[in-house]
Scaffold this active site. Sequence first.
Site, PDB file in Angstrom:
ATOM      1  N   SER A 135     -59.060  53.651  14.390  1.00 33.39           N
ATOM      2  CA  SER A 135     -59.993  53.082  14.085  1.00 33.39           C
ATOM      3  C   SER A 135     -61.268  53.235  13.400  1.00 33.39           C
ATOM      4  CB  SER A 135     -60.585  52.040  15.065  1.00 33.39           C
ATOM      5  OG  SER A 135     -59.235  50.765  15.941  1.00 33.39           O
TER       6      SER A 135
ATOM      7  N   ASP B 202     -59.961  29.024  25.359  1.00 32.74           N
ATOM      8  CA  ASP B 202     -59.019  29.627  24.654  1.00 32.74           C
ATOM      9  C   ASP B 202     -58.598  30.730  25.302  1.00 32.74           C
ATOM     10  OD1 ASP B 202     -59.960  31.558  22.854  1.00 32.74           O
ATOM     11  OD2 ASP B 202     -59.074  32.885  23.698  1.00 32.74           O
TER      12      ASP B 202
ATOM     13  N   GLN C  28     -60.313  41.516  15.465  1.00 28.80           N
ATOM     14  CA  GLN C  28     -61.806  40.678  15.301  1.00 28.80           C
ATOM     15  C   GLN C  28     -63.347  41.379  14.320  1.00 28.80           C
ATOM     16  OE1 GLN C  28     -62.980  37.690  15.426  1.00 28.80           O
ATOM     17  NE2 GLN C  28     -60.500  37.084  15.792  1.00 28.80           N
TER      18      GLN C  28
ATOM     19  N   HIS D 167     -65.873  36.467  22.856  1.00 27.17           N
ATOM     20  CA  HIS D 167     -64.580  35.350  24.062  1.00 27.17           C
ATOM     21  C   HIS D 167     -65.567  35.699  25.192  1.00 27.17           C
ATOM     22  CE1 HIS D 167     -61.915  33.751  26.304  1.00 27.17           C
ATOM     23  NE2 HIS D 167     -61.308  35.374  26.901  1.00 27.17           N
TER      24      HIS D 167
ATOM     25  N   ARG E 151     -64.918  54.745  19.024  1.00 24.72           N
ATOM     26  CA  ARG E 151     -64.854  55.779  19.519  1.00 24.72           C
ATOM     27  C   ARG E 151     -63.842  57.038  18.788  1.00 24.72           C
ATOM     28  NH1 ARG E 151     -59.568  54.418  23.799  1.00 24.72           N
ATOM     29  NH2 ARG E 151     -58.923  53.487  22.231  1.00 24.72           N
TER      30      ARG E 151
ATOM     31  N   GLY F 215     -58.020  37.528  13.807  1.00 24.45           N
ATOM     32  CA  GLY F 215     -59.217  38.617  13.250  1.00 24.45           C
ATOM     33  C   GLY F 215     -58.920  38.469  12.007  1.00 24.45           C
TER      34      GLY F 215
END
Length: 343
Positions: A52, A190, A28, A107, A48, A133
């Site tokens: 990513s 969900d 996401q 969520h 962090r 996502g």
Amino acid sequence: MTNMYYNQDINEKVLDGKKIAVIGYGSQGHAHAQNLKDSGFDVVVGIRPGKSFDKAKEDGLEVTTVAEASQQADVIMVLLPDERQKQVYEEEIAPALKAGKSLVFAHGFNIHFGQIKPPADVDVFLVAPKGPGHLVRRTFEAGAGVPALFGVYQDPSGTARETALAYAKAIGSARGGVLETSFEEETVTDLFGEQAVLCGGLTSLIKAGFETLVEAGYQPELAYFETLHETKLIVDLMYEGGMAGMRYSVSDTAEWGDFVSGPRVIDADTKARMKSILDDIQSGKFAKEWIQENEDGRPNFNRIEKEEAGHQLEEVGEKLRAMMPFVAKGLKKEEEVTAGATN
Ligand SMILES: NC(=O)C1=CN([C@@H]2O[C@H](COP(=O)(O)OP(=O)(O)OC[C@H]3O[C@@H](n4cnc5c(N)ncnc54)[C@H](OP(=O)(O)O)[C@@H]3O)[C@@H](O)[C@H]2O)C=CC1
Ligand SMILES: CC[C@](O)(C(C)=O)C(=O)O
Ligand SMILES: [Mg+2]
Ligand SMILES: [Mg+2]
């Protein structure tokens, strides 16, 4: 009465001049950050150091630590794995919260199940896309959007609803429709959807079909095409035209087989078991067990994930997909963005 909102109903200008921190850059996170940026908003990614972080930089985004992004931002969207949110929230996000800021989720798990308890002077709402996502990004780039839910948990500023709607529009969801809900309704439905139908139900259905054919002596490659590969093509038709749209395209023989054999596979007993899954989600039993599994270091999660990856269907599928590069094109393009999902 259902409240649905579309682009023309929403004033995204309420986000003008606000800084939006996207915390996490996984499935996401990468989609929200890139869609918000492309919609002209001021975005910082909080993450962090690691894969990513590097990917967000490569993608041309402003990137900093979770703590610093939370300090800078007016709107803080938490897109970390649900099971990591409590700790990161307490250590890095909570110290940055003050009146006038918005704390946002995709969520409701941590709020609904009492893991995160935000201060009363901060707006808290959710904007939850009803789709993975990678598709939130891909559909946005194609000029379309994944519908989303929004819901307000607390609204000290009095503007949480309009900020939530503006956020949903900025990520492209109001192109498909944004529906108002509560944290309780979003969280329960969900979890139920992913367990009983979309992930758990579907993978178990496909695996059972594949195994039935292979155990009866049919070729595994054929069984893969028949049960997994073609599911996407059939589901595409349902996505476009509902069940009738799919039934229009398949043969009358298939439609008759659908009518007479479908209810033999999914029957009243299956529905009763779905109800029991829903009960466990509503009572908090599922959440409690999932939190405990993480506290124990995920012994069952890791074991089952490994077993599933070694299933014959996955081995056969990997070889067949290598011969169809067009099939994996989408995920390859966004490669490694899912890294966080396997932590
Ligand atoms: N997946 C989906 O499509 C959907 C998810 N949601 C919700 O969105 C939220 C995010 O889920 P999802 O996108 O799947 O998450 P992912 O697992 O895909 O991404 C997690 C991201 O968080 C980072 N991260 C993990 N731990 C930490 C940490 N301790 N400190 C800082 N960063 C960390 C990871 O970075 P690193 O690379 O360093 O590990 C990664 O960038 C959840 O609330 C989920 O329920 C809602 C709708 C659909
Ligand atoms: C169906 C799984 C999901 O709820 C989603 C993509 O919407 C998730 O938690 O990833
Ligand atoms: Mg979902
Ligand atoms: Mg989910």
